[in-house]
Design a protein around this motif. Structure first.
Motif, PDB file in Angstrom:
ATOM      1  N   GLY A 150     -65.841 -19.863  63.200  1.00 23.39           N
ATOM      2  CA  GLY A 150     -64.987 -20.995  63.542  1.00 23.39           C
ATOM      3  C   GLY A 150     -65.658 -22.324  63.259  1.00 23.39           C
ATOM      4  O   GLY A 150     -65.014 -23.277  62.793  1.00 23.39           O
ATOM      5  N   GLY A 151     -66.951 -22.415  63.526  1.00 24.76           N
ATOM      6  CA  GLY A 151     -67.666 -23.651  63.257  1.00 24.76           C
ATOM      7  C   GLY A 151     -67.740 -23.958  61.776  1.00 24.76           C
ATOM      8  O   GLY A 151     -67.600 -25.121  61.359  1.00 24.76           O
ATOM      9  N   LEU A 152     -67.934 -22.939  60.946  1.00 25.48           N
ATOM     10  CA  LEU A 152     -68.005 -23.156  59.498  1.00 25.48           C
ATOM     11  C   LEU A 152     -66.663 -23.611  58.938  1.00 25.48           C
ATOM     12  O   LEU A 152     -66.602 -24.508  58.088  1.00 25.48           O
ATOM     13  CB  LEU A 152     -68.480 -21.875  58.803  1.00 25.48           C
ATOM     14  N   SER A 153     -65.558 -23.011  59.411  1.00 24.52           N
ATOM     15  CA  SER A 153     -64.244 -23.478  58.952  1.00 24.52           C
ATOM     16  C   SER A 153     -63.946 -24.875  59.490  1.00 24.52           C
ATOM     17  O   SER A 153     -63.215 -25.651  58.860  1.00 24.52           O
ATOM     18  CB  SER A 153     -63.143 -22.489  59.360  1.00 24.52           C
ATOM     19  N   GLY A 154     -64.530 -25.228  60.627  1.00 25.22           N
ATOM     20  CA  GLY A 154     -64.386 -26.589  61.144  1.00 25.22           C
ATOM     21  C   GLY A 154     -65.063 -27.605  60.249  1.00 25.22           C
ATOM     22  O   GLY A 154     -64.546 -28.714  60.039  1.00 25.22           O
ATOM     23  N   VAL A 155     -66.227 -27.242  59.693  1.00 24.55           N
ATOM     24  CA  VAL A 155     -66.892 -28.130  58.737  1.00 24.55           C
ATOM     25  C   VAL A 155     -66.003 -28.338  57.511  1.00 24.55           C
ATOM     26  O   VAL A 155     -65.910 -29.438  56.959  1.00 24.55           O
ATOM     27  CB  VAL A 155     -68.262 -27.552  58.343  1.00 24.55           C
ATOM     28  N   MET A 156     -65.325 -27.279  57.071  1.00 22.31           N
ATOM     29  CA  MET A 156     -64.402 -27.415  55.938  1.00 22.31           C
ATOM     30  C   MET A 156     -63.268 -28.380  56.267  1.00 22.31           C
ATOM     31  O   MET A 156     -62.930 -29.267  55.476  1.00 22.31           O
ATOM     32  CB  MET A 156     -63.830 -26.041  55.572  1.00 22.31           C
ATOM     33  N   LEU A 157     -62.678 -28.230  57.457  1.00 23.47           N
ATOM     34  CA  LEU A 157     -61.542 -29.069  57.831  1.00 23.47           C
ATOM     35  C   LEU A 157     -61.959 -30.514  58.115  1.00 23.47           C
ATOM     36  O   LEU A 157     -61.114 -31.404  58.168  1.00 23.47           O
ATOM     37  CB  LEU A 157     -60.839 -28.484  59.060  1.00 23.47           C
ATOM     38  N   ALA A 158     -63.253 -30.749  58.307  1.00 24.13           N
ATOM     39  CA  ALA A 158     -63.713 -32.118  58.510  1.00 24.13           C
ATOM     40  C   ALA A 158     -63.576 -32.954  57.248  1.00 24.13           C
ATOM     41  O   ALA A 158     -63.559 -34.188  57.315  1.00 24.13           O
ATOM     42  CB  ALA A 158     -65.168 -32.117  58.973  1.00 24.13           C
ATOM     43  N   SER A 159     -63.472 -32.316  56.098  1.00 27.35           N
ATOM     44  CA  SER A 159     -63.289 -33.023  54.834  1.00 27.35           C
ATOM     45  C   SER A 159     -61.823 -33.418  54.680  1.00 27.35           C
ATOM     46  O   SER A 159     -60.929 -32.572  54.773  1.00 27.35           O
ATOM     47  CB  SER A 159     -63.724 -32.136  53.663  1.00 27.35           C
ATOM     48  N   THR A 160     -61.574 -34.696  54.406  1.00 27.56           N
ATOM     49  CA  THR A 160     -60.182 -35.147  54.258  1.00 27.56           C
ATOM     50  C   THR A 160     -59.501 -34.462  53.083  1.00 27.56           C
ATOM     51  O   THR A 160     -58.293 -34.187  53.131  1.00 27.56           O
ATOM     52  CB  THR A 160     -60.134 -36.669  54.054  1.00 27.56           C
ATOM     53  N   VAL A 212     -54.537 -22.523  62.122  1.00 28.47           N
ATOM     54  CA  VAL A 212     -54.337 -21.624  63.258  1.00 28.47           C
ATOM     55  C   VAL A 212     -55.534 -20.684  63.394  1.00 28.47           C
ATOM     56  O   VAL A 212     -56.043 -20.435  64.500  1.00 28.47           O
ATOM     57  CB  VAL A 212     -53.030 -20.833  63.099  1.00 28.47           C
ATOM     58  N   ALA A 213     -56.009 -20.173  62.249  1.00 26.22           N
ATOM     59  CA  ALA A 213     -57.171 -19.288  62.284  1.00 26.22           C
ATOM     60  C   ALA A 213     -58.401 -20.025  62.810  1.00 26.22           C
ATOM     61  O   ALA A 213     -59.133 -19.505  63.673  1.00 26.22           O
ATOM     62  CB  ALA A 213     -57.433 -18.736  60.884  1.00 26.22           C
ATOM     63  N   HIS A 214     -58.638 -21.226  62.285  1.00 25.71           N
ATOM     64  CA  HIS A 214     -59.790 -22.010  62.757  1.00 25.71           C
ATOM     65  C   HIS A 214     -59.701 -22.280  64.255  1.00 25.71           C
ATOM     66  O   HIS A 214     -60.678 -22.101  64.987  1.00 25.71           O
ATOM     67  CB  HIS A 214     -59.850 -23.334  61.986  1.00 25.71           C
ATOM     68  N   LEU A 215     -58.522 -22.703  64.721  1.00 26.64           N
ATOM     69  CA  LEU A 215     -58.339 -23.017  66.134  1.00 26.64           C
ATOM     70  C   LEU A 215     -58.700 -21.826  67.013  1.00 26.64           C
ATOM     71  O   LEU A 215     -59.414 -21.965  68.016  1.00 26.64           O
ATOM     72  CB  LEU A 215     -56.892 -23.444  66.370  1.00 26.64           C
ATOM     73  N   HIS A 216     -58.235 -20.643  66.642  1.00 28.12           N
ATOM     74  CA  HIS A 216     -58.478 -19.474  67.486  1.00 28.12           C
ATOM     75  C   HIS A 216     -59.915 -18.972  67.378  1.00 28.12           C
ATOM     76  O   HIS A 216     -60.471 -18.468  68.357  1.00 28.12           O
ATOM     77  CB  HIS A 216     -57.481 -18.368  67.152  1.00 28.12           C
ATOM     78  N   GLY A 239     -60.093  -6.350  67.205  1.00 31.47           N
ATOM     79  CA  GLY A 239     -58.732  -6.869  67.229  1.00 31.47           C
ATOM     80  C   GLY A 239     -58.673  -8.348  66.930  1.00 31.47           C
ATOM     81  O   GLY A 239     -57.769  -8.818  66.222  1.00 31.47           O
ATOM     82  N   PHE A 240     -59.643  -9.102  67.449  1.00 25.17           N
ATOM     83  CA  PHE A 240     -59.650 -10.545  67.199  1.00 25.17           C
ATOM     84  C   PHE A 240     -59.787 -10.840  65.710  1.00 25.17           C
ATOM     85  O   PHE A 240     -59.025 -11.637  65.142  1.00 25.17           O
ATOM     86  CB  PHE A 240     -60.792 -11.202  67.975  1.00 25.17           C
ATOM     87  N   ASN A 241     -60.770 -10.223  65.056  1.00 21.01           N
ATOM     88  CA  ASN A 241     -60.968 -10.475  63.630  1.00 21.01           C
ATOM     89  C   ASN A 241     -59.820  -9.925  62.799  1.00 21.01           C
ATOM     90  O   ASN A 241     -59.439 -10.509  61.772  1.00 21.01           O
ATOM     91  CB  ASN A 241     -62.294  -9.867  63.166  1.00 21.01           C
ATOM     92  N   PRO A 255     -57.018 -12.640  58.665  1.00 24.10           N
ATOM     93  CA  PRO A 255     -55.968 -12.734  57.634  1.00 24.10           C
ATOM     94  C   PRO A 255     -55.249 -14.082  57.615  1.00 24.10           C
ATOM     95  O   PRO A 255     -54.704 -14.466  56.570  1.00 24.10           O
ATOM     96  CB  PRO A 255     -54.994 -11.608  58.020  1.00 24.10           C
ATOM     97  N   LEU A 256     -55.236 -14.799  58.733  1.00 22.26           N
ATOM     98  CA  LEU A 256     -54.537 -16.075  58.755  1.00 22.26           C
ATOM     99  C   LEU A 256     -55.204 -17.111  57.852  1.00 22.26           C
ATOM    100  O   LEU A 256     -54.528 -18.023  57.339  1.00 22.26           O
ATOM    101  CB  LEU A 256     -54.438 -16.609  60.188  1.00 22.26           C
ATOM    102  N   HIS A 257     -56.512 -17.001  57.644  1.00 22.24           N
ATOM    103  CA  HIS A 257     -57.163 -17.874  56.665  1.00 22.24           C
ATOM    104  C   HIS A 257     -56.507 -17.702  55.302  1.00 22.24           C
ATOM    105  O   HIS A 257     -56.156 -18.676  54.621  1.00 22.24           O
ATOM    106  CB  HIS A 257     -58.656 -17.545  56.553  1.00 22.24           C
ATOM    107  N   HIS A 258     -56.344 -16.449  54.880  1.00 25.82           N
ATOM    108  CA  HIS A 258     -55.780 -16.160  53.563  1.00 25.82           C
ATOM    109  C   HIS A 258     -54.305 -16.557  53.503  1.00 25.82           C
ATOM    110  O   HIS A 258     -53.836 -17.082  52.478  1.00 25.82           O
ATOM    111  CB  HIS A 258     -55.952 -14.677  53.239  1.00 25.82           C
ATOM    112  N   LEU A 259     -53.572 -16.300  54.587  1.00 25.27           N
ATOM    113  CA  LEU A 259     -52.166 -16.709  54.600  1.00 25.27           C
ATOM    114  C   LEU A 259     -52.028 -18.223  54.452  1.00 25.27           C
ATOM    115  O   LEU A 259     -51.144 -18.720  53.737  1.00 25.27           O
ATOM    116  CB  LEU A 259     -51.500 -16.251  55.905  1.00 25.27           C
ATOM    117  N   GLY A 260     -52.904 -18.960  55.131  1.00 25.56           N
ATOM    118  CA  GLY A 260     -52.850 -20.415  55.008  1.00 25.56           C
ATOM    119  C   GLY A 260     -53.170 -20.886  53.606  1.00 25.56           C
ATOM    120  O   GLY A 260     -52.499 -21.776  53.062  1.00 25.56           O
ATOM    121  N   LEU A 261     -54.180 -20.290  52.990  1.00 28.07           N
ATOM    122  CA  LEU A 261     -54.531 -20.672  51.620  1.00 28.07           C
ATOM    123  C   LEU A 261     -53.449 -20.269  50.620  1.00 28.07           C
ATOM    124  O   LEU A 261     -53.385 -20.830  49.519  1.00 28.07           O
ATOM    125  CB  LEU A 261     -55.873 -20.037  51.234  1.00 28.07           C
TER     126      LEU A 261
END
Length: 597
Positions: A332-342, A355-359, A401-403, A408-414
């Motif tokens: 989650g922290g690594l995807s947060g670094v990605m989302l920090a980029s405008t 949604v994936a990052h948030l969870h 179950g969590f993973n 998959p939501l990362h891929h769905l979003g992309l």
């Protein structure tokens, strides 16, 4: 804590219903209106009724034990806080049952939540519920801060406080600065919506500003992520010394990391608004702040790893949940670094990637440490261990179950699947990954069911744990398990950061406090030197009555007519006068207060 877990379960059931709806294309399990109500109630319950209250619940229970005192500073205020919180949760779910569930997302963006687009009382119920929760949260924060500053055991100076106590102190100060923001914006939304008041604060056509809502809301909601995470990190810092048989590595660095996270957390809110028309220079500065806040969290991560590396880890259930937390939260922290980029955020904003990052951040950063805390402190509450077999099933089902649900939501979003859609066409190709995510959601539900069965079974028939089953060094294990209502007959004194490990055999204890009434010792703020005896409040119905009047003021006045608020405030004033007038006078002398070895 129990109430928050009940709301967590209800919100989880709503999540299962949404995952069933999204499992296959063109599904009709939920209609669009019901899906929107479920979506909003799920997010609202998880953020407002579960994540923050459960952390404060742990603080209200554990802080007095950890600092070696008999109770929180203001027991009546804690009672008031609980019943206001309960009224907010009941209002939200009763509204859902009555088809009055909010349907504008847990963030309630204007103008969608304004009177033009959301007639009726659904949003009114949501806004007043939010205000009630924040009143409750603020009251609890004041109680925790006062307990920490004025009721620590003699000798427990600030640099000897357990890190979990530090985390609760930092979180409570964050609450005091963050929560008024969301109370302000929800109150202004109510005045916009009430025809008897009719302001235009968010009405662009009348000179208002839609973006003002987002600024006020995210000024609260991004610090709220850390209001949830910092106590969870405190759980990890409390559990690791007992599980590794060594003191936490980098005590000062961990404490300062919590403080730095709190300060930087208030400068990151535009991180959620990169696709709004904010100036590019400002967006760049918030990008920098979003990247900067990773540093103190990374410092804590390295301190935890060093503690494990230099200790003798015991692979018991609390430790297993801590390891799971580190793995999940890191993603989650690594995807947060990605989302920090405008640039990246503008492409994936409002997609399932977010949604994936948030969870990953919120479940990885709070639920995994929370379960670690349950397994670690359950012997404190009941005197018995939670069962090992169901405990391992609980962990592995949750981890898998969590993973399975959120990766998959990362891929769905992309691949372009947006948030807040209740169905999709087969041609999108999103069906298989959504079906996998739905299987994962039911796996999580099975994990939570294992935990509930484990709690019910172990409460009476679990293996006896003894006073200090983990061999820990903090004061909550210096009294019986479960503790008496008064925690300590003779409060202890402190000689180190792990006092059970470091106190000398002849360490003094506090005597001279009365045992026939609820009396505690008040100490100085910095050095915890004895100051005076303090008579705690006796049992009273006044906090419940004031809480009921507060709920009536907000729900009645905010949903139906402002006159209800006037009636309720008059009633609350009378009740408060009775409450304060009948309070017993506090003893201020230190006569007969002695030390005994």
């Amino acid at each position: 804590i129990i109430t928050a877990m009940c709301f967590f379960t209800l919100a989880g059931i709503l999540a299962l219903a949404m995952r069933i709806q999204l499992a296959v294309p063109s599904n009709h399990f939920l209609n669009p209106d019901r899906y929107n109500q479920f979506f909003t109630t799920h997010g609202t319950a998880m953020m407002f009724l579960f994540a923050v209250p459960v952390m404060e619940g742990f603080g209200l229970y554990l802080v007095p034990l950890l600092v070696g005192t008999r109770n929180v500073a203001f027991p009546k205020l804690m009672t008031f806080s609980y019943f206001v919180y309960l009224s907010a949760g009941l209002a939200l779910f009763l509204g859902l049952v009555c088809d009055m569930g909010p349907d504008v997302g847990w963030f309630a963006y204007t103008p969608l939540s304004g009177p033009s687009f959301s007639p009726g009382h659904r949003v009114d119920l949501w806004s007043q519920m939010v205000t009630l929760v924040e009143i409750s949260t603020l009251a609890s924060a004041v109680d925790i801060i006062t307990t920490i500053f004025k009721m620590r055991a003699p000798g427990m100076s600030l640099n000897r406080m357990p890190i979990f106590v530090w985390s609760q102190l930092v979180t409570s100060w964050m609450i005091i600065f963050a929560m008024p923001s969301v109370m302000l914006c929800s109150t202004m939304l109510s005045t916009d919506r009430l025809t008897h008041i009719g302001t235009h604060i968010y009405n662009q056509a009348e000179g208002g500003d839609h973006l003002l809502w987002q600024h006020l809301f995210w000024f609260f909601a991004h610090p709220e992520v850390y209001i949830i995470f910092i106590p969870a990190a405190g759980f990890v810092s409390a559990i690791l010394p007992a599980m590794t048989r060594r003191k936490i590595f980098g005590y000062t660095a961990v404490v300062l990391s919590n403080v730095a996270t709190a300060f930087i957390g208030f400068g990151v809110w535009v991180h959620h608004m990169f696709v709004t028309p904010v100036p590019e220079l400002g967006a760049g500065m918030f990008t920098a702040a979003s990247l900067m806040i990773v540093i103190p969290t990374g410092v804590q991560m390295f301190c935890w790893i060093a503690t494990i590396w230099g200790g003798r880890p015991q692979w018991k259930l609390p430790f297993l949940w801590v390891i799971g937390f580190i793995a999940v939260f890191l993603i989650g922290g690594l995807s947060g670094v990605m989302l920090a980029s405008t640039n990246i955020d503008s492409q994936v904003h409002d997609t399932m990637f977010v949604v994936a990052h948030l969870h990953y951040v919120l479940i990885g950063g709070s639920v995994f440490p929370l379960f670690a805390a349950f397994y670690y402190w359950f012997p404190k509450w009941t005197g018995r261990y939670l069962g090992s077999g169901l405990g391992h099933a609980n962990f592995w089902l949750m981890f898998i179950g969590f993973n399975l649900t959120f990766w998959p939501l990362h891929h769905l979003g992309l691949h372009g699947m947006t948030r807040r859609v209740y169905t999709y066409l087969p041609e999108t190709g999103w069906g298989p990954l959504n079906f996998i995510a739905t299987i994962g959601a039911f796996t999580i539900a099975l994990s939570v069911l294992c935990f509930m069965i484990n709690v019910i079974a172990s409460r009476k028939r679990g293996m006896l744990a003894g006073t200090n089953p983990w061999g820990a060094g903090t004061f909550e294990w210096a009294t019986s398990s479960p503790p008496a209502n008064y925690n300590f007959v003779h409060p202890p004194t402190c000689q180190g950061r792990e006092p059970i490990w470091e106190n000398q055999p002849d360490a003094a204890i506090v005597t001279g406090l009365r045992t026939d009434i609820r009396q505690a010792l008040s100490t100085t703020t910095l050095d915890a030197a004895p100051h005076h005896r303090y008579d705690l409040a006796r049992s009273s119905i006044h906090p419940f009555l004031v809480a009921a009047a507060t709920a009536y003021a907000l729900l009645g006045g905010g949903i139906f007519h402002p006159r209800h608020a006037v009636y309720a405030l008059i009633l609350a004033t009378i009740l408060l006068w009775i409450w304060f007038w009948t309070s017993e006078k506090k003893q201020r002398g230190i006569a007969n207060l002695t030390w005994s070895k």
